[in-house]
Design a protein around this motif. Structure first.
Motif, mmCIF file in Angstrom:
data_model
loop_
_atom_site.group_PDB
_atom_site.id
_atom_site.type_symbol
_atom_site.label_atom_id
_atom_site.label_comp_id
_atom_site.label_asym_id
_atom_site.label_seq_id
_atom_site.Cartn_x
_atom_site.Cartn_y
_atom_site.Cartn_z
ATOM 1 N N LEU A 365 0.629 -1.942 -0.149
ATOM 2 C CA LEU A 365 0.390 -0.291 -0.242
ATOM 3 C C LEU A 365 0.932 1.357 -0.110
ATOM 4 O O LEU A 365 1.219 1.953 -0.686
ATOM 5 C CB LEU A 365 -1.351 0.099 1.291
ATOM 6 C CG LEU A 365 -2.045 -1.064 1.633
ATOM 7 C CD1 LEU A 365 -2.751 -0.956 2.601
ATOM 8 C CD2 LEU A 365 -3.314 -0.240 0.276
ATOM 9 N N LEU A 366 1.670 1.190 0.467
ATOM 10 C CA LEU A 366 2.671 2.412 1.093
ATOM 11 C C LEU A 366 3.052 2.817 -0.535
ATOM 12 O O LEU A 366 3.790 3.925 -0.632
ATOM 13 C CB LEU A 366 4.076 2.438 2.339
ATOM 14 C CG LEU A 366 5.061 3.173 2.401
ATOM 15 C CD1 LEU A 366 3.809 4.089 3.126
ATOM 16 C CD2 LEU A 366 5.841 3.344 3.146
ATOM 17 N N LYS A 367 4.240 1.673 -1.240
ATOM 18 C CA LYS A 367 4.272 1.894 -2.063
ATOM 19 C C LYS A 367 3.298 1.979 -3.656
ATOM 20 O O LYS A 367 3.455 2.942 -4.627
ATOM 21 C CB LYS A 367 5.355 0.330 -3.394
ATOM 22 C CG LYS A 367 5.336 0.336 -4.354
ATOM 23 C CD LYS A 367 5.989 -0.780 -4.906
ATOM 24 C CE LYS A 367 6.343 -0.735 -6.128
ATOM 25 N NZ LYS A 367 7.523 -0.150 -6.646
ATOM 26 N N GLY A 368 1.843 1.698 -3.334
ATOM 27 C CA GLY A 368 1.092 2.139 -4.157
ATOM 28 C C GLY A 368 0.693 4.221 -4.198
ATOM 29 O O GLY A 368 0.376 5.151 -5.901
ATOM 30 N N ARG A 374 2.930 10.442 -7.725
ATOM 31 C CA ARG A 374 3.649 10.946 -8.480
ATOM 32 C C ARG A 374 2.771 10.872 -10.103
ATOM 33 O O ARG A 374 3.850 11.417 -11.014
ATOM 34 C CB ARG A 374 4.968 9.997 -8.886
ATOM 35 C CG ARG A 374 5.810 10.361 -7.474
ATOM 36 C CD ARG A 374 7.175 9.520 -8.144
ATOM 37 N NE ARG A 374 7.599 8.502 -8.129
ATOM 38 C CZ ARG A 374 6.989 7.434 -7.340
ATOM 39 N NH1 ARG A 374 7.288 7.908 -6.120
ATOM 40 N NH2 ARG A 374 7.043 6.398 -7.843
ATOM 41 N N ALA A 375 1.494 9.694 -10.411
ATOM 42 C CA ALA A 375 1.335 9.312 -11.288
ATOM 43 C C ALA A 375 0.407 10.967 -12.134
ATOM 44 O O ALA A 375 -0.433 11.348 -11.557
ATOM 45 C CB ALA A 375 0.694 7.915 -10.885
ATOM 46 N N ALA A 376 0.738 10.291 -13.774
ATOM 47 C CA ALA A 376 -0.204 11.706 -14.311
ATOM 48 C C ALA A 376 -1.726 11.290 -14.399
ATOM 49 O O ALA A 376 -2.310 11.764 -14.925
ATOM 50 C CB ALA A 376 0.582 11.496 -16.071
ATOM 51 N N MET A 377 -2.215 9.960 -14.016
ATOM 52 C CA MET A 377 -3.352 9.152 -14.392
ATOM 53 C C MET A 377 -3.530 8.336 -12.745
ATOM 54 O O MET A 377 -3.281 6.925 -12.811
ATOM 55 C CB MET A 377 -3.613 8.424 -15.881
ATOM 56 C CG MET A 377 -3.062 8.734 -16.526
ATOM 57 S SD MET A 377 -3.347 7.903 -17.860
ATOM 58 C CE MET A 377 -2.768 6.115 -17.405
ATOM 59 N N PRO A 378 -4.162 9.514 -11.969
ATOM 60 C CA PRO A 378 -3.669 8.673 -10.268
ATOM 61 C C PRO A 378 -5.439 7.892 -10.240
ATOM 62 O O PRO A 378 -4.955 6.672 -9.447
ATOM 63 C CB PRO A 378 -4.450 10.384 -9.635
ATOM 64 C CG PRO A 378 -4.001 10.988 -10.493
ATOM 65 C CD PRO A 378 -4.069 10.680 -11.780
ATOM 66 N N ILE A 379 -6.159 7.412 -10.983
ATOM 67 C CA ILE A 379 -7.171 7.110 -10.408
ATOM 68 C C ILE A 379 -6.168 5.628 -11.388
ATOM 69 O O ILE A 379 -6.511 4.286 -10.919
ATOM 70 C CB ILE A 379 -8.296 6.973 -11.085
ATOM 71 C CG1 ILE A 379 -9.385 5.910 -10.632
ATOM 72 C CG2 ILE A 379 -8.771 7.596 -12.570
ATOM 73 C CD1 ILE A 379 -9.961 5.989 -9.343
ATOM 74 N N GLU A 380 -6.044 5.803 -12.639
ATOM 75 C CA GLU A 380 -5.490 4.160 -12.800
ATOM 76 C C GLU A 380 -4.264 3.695 -12.754
ATOM 77 O O GLU A 380 -4.471 2.673 -11.449
ATOM 78 C CB GLU A 380 -5.480 4.548 -14.574
ATOM 79 C CG GLU A 380 -6.519 4.595 -15.210
ATOM 80 C CD GLU A 380 -6.262 6.162 -15.320
ATOM 81 O OE1 GLU A 380 -5.732 7.114 -14.623
ATOM 82 O OE2 GLU A 380 -7.906 5.971 -15.967
ATOM 83 N N ALA A 381 -3.605 4.714 -11.452
ATOM 84 C CA ALA A 381 -2.248 3.997 -11.104
ATOM 85 C C ALA A 381 -2.870 3.214 -9.556
ATOM 86 O O ALA A 381 -2.556 2.238 -8.920
ATOM 87 C CB ALA A 381 -1.383 5.527 -10.773
ATOM 88 N N CYS A 382 -4.260 4.456 -9.249
ATOM 89 C CA CYS A 382 -4.230 3.413 -7.520
ATOM 90 C C CYS A 382 -5.473 1.528 -7.670
ATOM 91 O O CYS A 382 -5.039 1.193 -7.451
ATOM 92 C CB CYS A 382 -5.702 4.477 -7.254
ATOM 93 S SG CYS A 382 -6.281 3.590 -5.620
#
Length: 568
Positions: A365-368, A374-382
């Motif tokens: 979870l911490l890595k996620g 830092r992600a350009a697409m936060p919801i997709e990265a989540c």
């Protein structure tokens, strides 16, 4: 003849009378200013500092310079003003001396509270950073107080002073004129030169605990005549992160928001206002993740996202849940005012998840969280982070992986394979001779005894606490997943039983409620035995005669152990 065209008594005048006084408007004061502490008793969460200052004032051991440090909104400036009042208070009769409980009604107290006292000078170091500003302070500090007992300089955000300004202040700070005190306040004490720190008596103001903030906010809303749900105040207290000012600002906003919706501050409205995820939704998402339901987890995440919850907020909620579960597993006291549903969920997870699994969840979870930030697409990265969590939940921990490699057990044996894809594994040499069918354990208690006899004490302990048996037919064992059970426990049990018995074991789970765990059965047996002991005529009569008497728990355990040894 007069030059005037009008008689003296008829000359038109230009006095139109007094203009009407403008209606006085009571300007609204924000809660953070309205409820600023006026006494040390109202300063919440800083008991140690108040005690130290009180003792110093009573004993006449007053430092000439004080340094107050702490995060924003914990009361540094308020403490500085209270200290100025405490040192200059003369009491209602004008005869009082320095006191930790200033009266609040004498001229010095009132003047300091209103910010107009001539001998209490407040300055903001952020806008007076130069050496010339400090020279002005140094020159003025050579003169004694005009009307008060002490001349007090309050320098806020002192870390903003330049290096030359600090150097100019050093000598005066070390040996100020008689009757002059300095009170320095800062949020970044690491930026204050050590030469300044060594000349001050330092007080570190603590973050205010969430429970104290919630109690304070409850008093504020009561004084404001506003209704608020305790859960809503708890949410605001946690969002304030130890800052009373931040919390009161949020509460101000919540009250304004509530005025449009019946006047009550509700937990749901606070969550919407702050963009917080519902704790119930976080628990549901956690259950889906632990069950390995990727589709359900992504759908739950999207529901939160559609409601306006930030993906980082969801991951923070999951991190808080894993942390709280770990603390419960350690036996730490649970948070006061916690909802019953949340308390039960944490207890269930703490009993079914190993420390290794919890640490792995935390790291993933911490890595996620870092990736989403830092992600350009936060919801997709989540979503990708949650899917990684789902797939990692079925993998063995590193210790189990090493044991599998050393024994030659294939990795896909760690998780139950679909029936259509199941295939017999290659024969593996066993450390024990194969047991006959009749010699296999026939209950979960016998499985525990077999594991203990083979030296697998850690695994036996996990089975005792977490394994709820649905059925046991030879080497086919079905455990209940009606409450959470760690996949690595299922995998490790199958591998260890195969090694110990020399026979292949099929250990699976089913959502059917199972029998009580060994620990639950033992606890029920103990309670029944205790009731039997207390019901005996002699003990019952003694307890009736002496209501405060009780049978020691250690004696109950001793008698139960004796009974078990006789029946073994």
């Amino acid at each position: 003849m007069s030059d005037s065209l009008y008689p003296a008594d008829e000359t038109p005048g230009f006095d139109l009378g007094e203009p009407p006084a403008p209606a006085k408007s009571d300007a609204y004061r924000v809660l953070a200013r309205k409820y600023r502490p006026q006494t040390f008793a109202e300063l919440i969460g800083q008991d140690a500092m108040v005690t130290t200052l009180g003792n110093a004032i009573r004993r006449g051991r007053l430092a000439h310079a004080f340094l107050l440090t702490g995060v924003r909104g914990v009361g540094k400036t308020s403490t500085a003003r209270l200290l100025a009042k405490a040192l200059n208070c003369i009491g209602p009769d004008g005869q009082g001396g320095p006191t930790i409980n200033p009266c609040g009604v004498c001229e010095p107290c009132v003047g300091i509270a209103e910010g107009r006292h001539i001998d209490v000078i407040e300055m903001d170091a952020a806008s007076h950073t130069g050496v010339d500003d400090m020279r002005a302070v140094i020159d003025a500090s050579r003169m004694t107080a005009f009307v008060a007992r002490y001349k007090i300089y309050i320098i806020d955000e002192v870390h903003m002073l330049s290096k030359n300004a600090f150097n100019a202040l050093l000598k005066t700070l070390e040996e100020p004129a008689e009757g002059v005190k300095f009170v320095l306040a800062t949020t970044e004490v690491n930026k204050v030169p050590v030469t300044v720190l060594s000349r001050c008596q330092r007080f570190d103001l603590r973050r205010i605990p969430a429970d104290l903030l919630a109690e304070h906010f409850a008093r504020v809303v009561a004084a404001e005549g506003v209704e608020a749900e305790p859960e809503a105040l708890g949410l605001i207290a946690r969002a304030a992160e130890g800052s009373a000012r931040d919390g009161l600002s949020i509460l101000d906003q919540a009250i304004a928001h509530a005025d449009m919706d019946g006047g009550a501050v509700s937990a749901g409205a606070v969550r919407d206002m702050l963009g917080l995820s519902d704790r119930g939704a976080i628990r549901d998402l956690m259950m889906l993740l632990l069950a390995g339901d990727g589709i359900g987890a992504l759908a739950a995440l999207r529901r939160q996202y559609d409601l306006g919850v930030d993906p980082l907020g969801v991951l923070r909620g999951l991190l808080e849940t894993v942390h709280a579960t770990t603390l419960v597993k350690l036996g730490a006291q649970q948070e006061a005012g916690q909802a019953t549903e949340e308390r039960e969920a944490l207890l269930d997870w703490a009993s079914s998840l190993s420390f290794a699994a919890l640490h792995r969840l935390w790291q993933l979870l911490l890595k996620g969280h870092d990736e989403v930030a830092r992600a350009a697409m936060p919801i997709e990265a989540c979503e990708m982070a949650l899917l990684r969590l789902v797939h990692a939940s079925t993998l063995p921990d590193p210790g189990e992986l090493a044991r599998m490699i050393s024994t030659g057990v294939p990795l896909n044996a760690a998780a139950p394979a679909p029936a259509a894809a199941a295939a017999p594994a290659a024969p593996v040499a066993s450390a024990a001779a194969a047991l006959e069918e009749a010699d296999l354990p026939r209950s979960i208690s016998q499985i525990v005894a077999l594991l203990e006899g083979s030296g697998e004490l850690a695994l036996a302990s996990r089975v005792v606490h977490h394994a709820s048996i649905v059925s046991l037919d030879g080497s086919d064992l079905v455990l209940s997943s009606a409450r959470p059970i760690s996949p690595d426990l299922v995998a490790e049990l199958a591998i260890t039983l195969k090694r110990v018995t020399g026979r292949a074991w099929k250990v699976t789970t089913a959502p059917t409620p199972g029998a009580p765990t060994v620990r639950e059965a033992e606890a029920a047996q103990r309670e029944a035995f205790k009731a039997e002991i207390l019901a005996t005529p002699v003990i019952a009569a003694a307890l009736e005669a002496f209501p405060d008497a009780e049978v020691p728990e250690s004696e109950i355990d001793r008698l139960l152990a004796a009974k078990r040894s006789m029946t073994a």
